[in-house]
Design a protein around this motif. Structure first.
Motif, PDB file in Angstrom:
ATOM      1  N   ASP A   1      -0.265   1.682  -9.678  1.00 46.21           N
ATOM      2  CA  ASP A   1      -1.500   0.938  -9.458  1.00 46.21           C
ATOM      3  C   ASP A   1      -1.124  -0.358  -8.737  1.00 46.21           C
ATOM      4  O   ASP A   1       0.057  -0.687  -8.588  1.00 46.21           O
ATOM      5  N   ARG A   2      -2.118  -1.115  -8.286  1.00 42.35           N
ATOM      6  CA  ARG A   2      -1.838  -2.273  -7.437  1.00 42.35           C
ATOM      7  C   ARG A   2      -0.995  -3.343  -8.143  1.00 42.35           C
ATOM      8  O   ARG A   2      -0.147  -3.989  -7.525  1.00 42.35           O
ATOM      9  N   HIS A   3      -1.190  -3.521  -9.447  1.00 44.96           N
ATOM     10  CA  HIS A   3      -0.445  -4.551 -10.164  1.00 44.96           C
ATOM     11  C   HIS A   3       0.997  -4.124 -10.447  1.00 44.96           C
ATOM     12  O   HIS A   3       1.915  -4.937 -10.373  1.00 44.96           O
ATOM     13  N   THR A   4       1.182  -2.840 -10.753  1.00 42.12           N
ATOM     14  CA  THR A   4       2.548  -2.333 -10.949  1.00 42.12           C
ATOM     15  C   THR A   4       3.323  -2.377  -9.644  1.00 42.12           C
ATOM     16  O   THR A   4       4.504  -2.732  -9.615  1.00 42.12           O
ATOM     17  N   ALA A   5       2.635  -2.051  -8.538  1.00 36.12           N
ATOM     18  CA  ALA A   5       3.274  -2.123  -7.220  1.00 36.12           C
ATOM     19  C   ALA A   5       3.704  -3.560  -6.914  1.00 36.12           C
ATOM     20  O   ALA A   5       4.791  -3.797  -6.361  1.00 36.12           O
ATOM     21  N   SER A   6       2.860  -4.530  -7.286  1.00 36.71           N
ATOM     22  CA  SER A   6       3.208  -5.934  -7.060  1.00 36.71           C
ATOM     23  C   SER A   6       4.438  -6.324  -7.868  1.00 36.71           C
ATOM     24  O   SER A   6       5.358  -6.972  -7.354  1.00 36.71           O
ATOM     25  N   ALA A   7       4.474  -5.924  -9.144  1.00 37.28           N
ATOM     26  CA  ALA A   7       5.627  -6.248  -9.991  1.00 37.28           C
ATOM     27  C   ALA A   7       6.898  -5.616  -9.430  1.00 37.28           C
ATOM     28  O   ALA A   7       7.981  -6.224  -9.464  1.00 37.28           O
ATOM     29  N   TYR A   8       6.785  -4.407  -8.904  1.00 32.86           N
ATOM     30  CA  TYR A   8       7.935  -3.712  -8.309  1.00 32.86           C
ATOM     31  C   TYR A   8       8.453  -4.467  -7.084  1.00 32.86           C
ATOM     32  O   TYR A   8       9.661  -4.693  -6.937  1.00 32.86           O
ATOM     33  N   LEU A   9       7.538  -4.883  -6.202  1.00 29.98           N
ATOM     34  CA  LEU A   9       7.944  -5.620  -5.005  1.00 29.98           C
ATOM     35  C   LEU A   9       8.536  -6.978  -5.370  1.00 29.98           C
ATOM     36  O   LEU A   9       9.474  -7.446  -4.714  1.00 29.98           O
ATOM     37  N   ILE A  10       7.997  -7.624  -6.395  1.00 26.85           N
ATOM     38  CA  ILE A  10       8.547  -8.900  -6.852  1.00 26.85           C
ATOM     39  C   ILE A  10       9.980  -8.713  -7.344  1.00 26.85           C
ATOM     40  O   ILE A  10      10.874  -9.509  -7.043  1.00 26.85           O
ATOM     41  N   ALA A  11      10.212  -7.618  -8.088  1.00 28.96           N
ATOM     42  CA  ALA A  11      11.567  -7.323  -8.559  1.00 28.96           C
ATOM     43  C   ALA A  11      12.516  -7.088  -7.387  1.00 28.96           C
ATOM     44  O   ALA A  11      13.656  -7.579  -7.378  1.00 28.96           O
ATOM     45  N   LEU A  12      12.066  -6.338  -6.378  1.00 27.03           N
ATOM     46  CA  LEU A  12      12.908  -6.063  -5.212  1.00 27.03           C
ATOM     47  C   LEU A  12      13.215  -7.342  -4.427  1.00 27.03           C
ATOM     48  O   LEU A  12      14.333  -7.513  -3.921  1.00 27.03           O
TER      49      LEU A  12
ATOM     50  N   ASP B 249       0.828  -1.213   0.000  1.00 26.26           N
ATOM     51  CA  ASP B 249       0.000   0.000   0.000  1.00 26.26           C
ATOM     52  C   ASP B 249       0.857   1.256   0.000  1.00 26.26           C
ATOM     53  O   ASP B 249       0.532   2.252  -0.655  1.00 26.26           O
ATOM     54  N   ARG B 250       1.983   1.204   0.728  1.00 27.44           N
ATOM     55  CA  ARG B 250       2.867   2.377   0.803  1.00 27.44           C
ATOM     56  C   ARG B 250       3.517   2.651  -0.546  1.00 27.44           C
ATOM     57  O   ARG B 250       3.672   3.817  -0.955  1.00 27.44           O
ATOM     58  N   MET B 251       3.896   1.594  -1.270  1.00 27.06           N
ATOM     59  CA  MET B 251       4.493   1.777  -2.587  1.00 27.06           C
ATOM     60  C   MET B 251       3.493   2.411  -3.552  1.00 27.06           C
ATOM     61  O   MET B 251       3.851   3.241  -4.394  1.00 27.06           O
ATOM     62  N   MET B 252       2.218   2.023  -3.414  1.00 24.80           N
ATOM     63  CA  MET B 252       1.192   2.623  -4.264  1.00 24.80           C
ATOM     64  C   MET B 252       1.059   4.116  -3.988  1.00 24.80           C
ATOM     65  O   MET B 252       0.962   4.932  -4.916  1.00 24.80           O
ATOM     66  N   ARG B 253       1.086   4.490  -2.709  1.00 24.80           N
ATOM     67  CA  ARG B 253       0.940   5.905  -2.346  1.00 24.80           C
ATOM     68  C   ARG B 253       2.173   6.710  -2.731  1.00 24.80           C
ATOM     69  O   ARG B 253       2.062   7.777  -3.343  1.00 24.80           O
ATOM     70  N   GLU B 254       3.352   6.208  -2.362  1.00 26.11           N
ATOM     71  CA  GLU B 254       4.573   6.986  -2.550  1.00 26.11           C
ATOM     72  C   GLU B 254       4.994   7.095  -4.008  1.00 26.11           C
ATOM     73  O   GLU B 254       5.476   8.145  -4.443  1.00 26.11           O
ATOM     74  N   LYS B 255       4.814   6.043  -4.793  1.00 27.75           N
ATOM     75  CA  LYS B 255       5.293   6.049  -6.170  1.00 27.75           C
ATOM     76  C   LYS B 255       4.181   6.231  -7.198  1.00 27.75           C
ATOM     77  O   LYS B 255       4.446   6.317  -8.397  1.00 27.75           O
ATOM     78  N   GLY B 256       2.927   6.256  -6.724  1.00 26.30           N
ATOM     79  CA  GLY B 256       1.820   6.450  -7.645  1.00 26.30           C
ATOM     80  C   GLY B 256       1.543   5.244  -8.526  1.00 26.30           C
ATOM     81  O   GLY B 256       0.955   5.365  -9.608  1.00 26.30           O
TER      82      GLY B 256
END
Length: 361
Positions: free
Chosen positions: A340-351, A331-338
């Protein structure tokens, strides 16, 4: 850099040992082959309830031998029944007696000591493959298989390895429009024959979020900085009545497009969720959402993506999906980086993939 490496859990690794090569097969006596399949199907259906009630595979092997008098066929059938039993959700327990086995096929697991496979043998010719299938009640049933000329060198080498007792191969005979043979080729051998050269990358990591209507990809560098974001859409596939086969084809095409894109960007590592750590699907209160979940063969798409990535020269990392979809950090990644929920998931998976990579270096 080491290429074609996969970093994942032990549970996941078991699903990436083989690649299936498919082809049409014409048998001299199809009726005998159908008889094996009917007995095999009967064992699978009859074993579901006893397995669910706690009976062991060993007990059932003895019990069903009179139906299918071949231990390798029996073992494979009971393994299929066990997979069906393990996959039943709690809410479906009351429907256990009505569990359906839709596919009509039979299989025989491979074994090095059996020169590849005890029940299914093959010999490669110039334009086809001769197949022999063991009939439990008689002798061998002969047939001709057509698996594509591009696979013949691969199968010829597998035949030689099997003859020397160095490799085994699983085999399945299925019946839909016509008899088909499916040979399970060792992954390393498949990659040896079909891997493609990959341009030198820059150590970038790409996280994938697989969904029923889209594929989200986020590329990060070794410091976790976002380098690229891309979404591949196939929204039409979730419409009621959309052909299942066509839907899978569109999803697979999106995966291929995404991997080709990542090759041009300079990615070296692709990261997926380790779905083999997830024991059951998550259903919601939404009927349309549940329909999407039940029709979306996510593990099948994952397996295809991993093998395709390895073939193209990427290293593959599978990460624990916990927290990548529903968590405070998400949820924080969605707020801070703008995102959407699926892009945030892909970002966290990469990290997460980056974290695993740093831990093993």
């Amino acid at each position: 850099m080491i290429r074609n490496r996969i970093i994942c859990s032990r549970e996941a690794l078991e699903n990436f040992q083989f690649v299936t090569v498919n082809g049409k097969v014409i048998f001299e006596d199809k009726d005998k082959i159908v008889r094996i399949a009917r007995a095999y199907s009967q064992v699978v259906k009859s074993a579901i309830r006893p397995l669910f009630d706690g009976k062991s595979v060993d007990e059932l092997t003895k019990e069903f031998y009179s139906i299918l008098p071949n231990y390798i066929y029996l073992e494979t059938a009971l393994k299929q029944a066990k997979t069906i039993t393990d996959g039943l959700l709690d809410r479906e327990k009351d429907k256990i007696l009505h569990a359906k086995v839709k596919r009509f096929w039979f299989g025989s697991r491979g074994n090095k000591s059996d020169k590849g496979n005890r029940n299914v043998k093959f010999h490669v010719f110039q334009d086809h493959v001769e197949v022999r299938v063991k009939d439990p009640w008689s002798k061998w049933v002969h047939g001709k298989a057509y698996l594509g000329k591009e696979y013949l060198p691969l199968l010829h080498e597998l035949e030689e390895l099997a003859e020397r007792k160095e490799e085994g191969y699983g085999a399945v005979i299925s019946f839909k429009h016509y008899p088909m043979i499916h040979l399970q080729v060792p992954l390393w051998l498949y990659l040896k024959h079909f891997s493609l050269p990959k341009p030198v990358g820059y150590g970038l990591i790409a996280g994938f979020d697989l969904n029923s209507d889209r594929l989200n990809v986020v590329v990060v560098n070794k410091d976790g900085k976002v380098i690229a974001i891309k979404t591949f859409w196939y929204s039409d596939v979730t419409r009621p009545g959309f052909p299942k086969g066509k839907a899978m084809a569109l999803r697979l095409n999106a995966l291929s497009e995404s991997l080709n894109f990542l090759s041009r960007v300079g990615v070296d590592y692709v990261v997926f969720e380790d779905l083999f750590l997830v024991k059951r699907r998550r259903f919601t209160r939404s009927k349309s959402g549940n329909r999407k979940v039940s029709r979306f063969a996510k593990k099948q798409l994952l397996i295809h993506g991993v093998i395709k990535a390895l073939r193209l020269g990427f290293n593959v990392i599978l990460v624990n999906p916990k927290g990548t979809t529903n968590s405070e950090y998400h949820d924080r990644m969605m707020r801070e980086k703008g995102f959407d929920r699926h892009t945030a998931s892909a970002y966290l998976i990469a990290l997460k993939g980056l974290g695993m990579l740093n831990n093993i270096k």
